[in-house]
Design a protein around this motif. Structure first.
Motif, short mmCIF file in Angstrom:
data_model
loop_
_atom_site.label_atom_id
_atom_site.label_comp_id
_atom_site.label_asym_id
_atom_site.label_seq_id
_atom_site.Cartn_x
_atom_site.Cartn_y
_atom_site.Cartn_z
N CYS A 208 0.85 -1.21 0.00
CA CYS A 208 0.00 0.00 0.00
C CYS A 208 0.88 1.25 0.00
N ARG A 209 1.87 1.27 0.86
CA ARG A 209 2.71 2.46 1.04
C ARG A 209 3.58 2.76 -0.18
N PHE A 210 4.31 1.78 -0.66
CA PHE A 210 5.33 2.03 -1.68
C PHE A 210 4.81 1.91 -3.11
N VAL A 211 3.79 1.10 -3.33
CA VAL A 211 3.30 0.89 -4.70
C VAL A 211 1.99 1.64 -4.93
N LEU A 212 1.05 1.51 -4.01
CA LEU A 212 -0.27 2.13 -4.20
C LEU A 212 -0.36 3.53 -3.61
N LYS A 213 0.68 3.94 -2.87
CA LYS A 213 0.76 5.28 -2.26
C LYS A 213 -0.37 5.55 -1.28
N ILE A 214 -0.73 4.52 -0.49
CA ILE A 214 -1.74 4.63 0.57
C ILE A 214 -1.02 4.39 1.90
N GLU A 215 -1.19 5.30 2.84
CA GLU A 215 -0.53 5.15 4.13
C GLU A 215 -1.52 4.79 5.23
N ASP A 216 -0.97 4.41 6.37
CA ASP A 216 -1.75 4.11 7.57
C ASP A 216 -2.73 2.96 7.40
N THR A 217 -2.28 1.89 6.78
CA THR A 217 -3.11 0.70 6.64
C THR A 217 -2.78 -0.28 7.76
N PRO A 218 -3.75 -1.10 8.17
CA PRO A 218 -3.47 -2.11 9.20
C PRO A 218 -2.42 -3.09 8.68
N THR A 219 -1.65 -3.64 9.59
CA THR A 219 -0.50 -4.43 9.15
C THR A 219 -0.40 -5.78 9.85
#
Length: 89
Positions: free
Chosen positions: A20-31
């Motif tokens: 999500c962070r590096f490819v889709l550019k979405i932050e703060d996702t559950p991990t």
């Protein structure tokens, strides 16, 4: 699990899902912690953070798609995501 491993896993988890962070550019996702499978013991494996969808999803996750399917769908590898994760840490 050692204290050092737990501390490392906590740092990785705080970054959110690597895909999500590096490819889709979405932050703060559950991990969830994903162990990158190589030869050797799982407890010694490098880890990245993946959200439940990209970790366990049957048509979207590395465990559902398999490594090759995951790489083809997202045009990245677990190793590339690991490299980017370690750069931030």
């Amino acid at each position: 699990m050692t204290k050092a491993q737990k501390a490392h896993y906590d740092k990785v988890a705080r970054l959110g899902c690597s895909l999500c962070r590096f490819v889709l550019k979405i932050e703060d996702t559950p991990t969830e912690i994903h162990h990158i499978r190589r030869a050797g013991r799982r407890k010694d494996a490098d880890v990245i953070g993946l959200c439940p969808i990209h970790h366990r999803g049957s048509n979207t996750g590395v465990h559902g798609l398999g490594r090759k399917g995951f790489e083809e769908l997202y045009s990245t590898t677990e190793e590339e995501l690991l490299e980017k994760t370690l750069e931030i840490l």
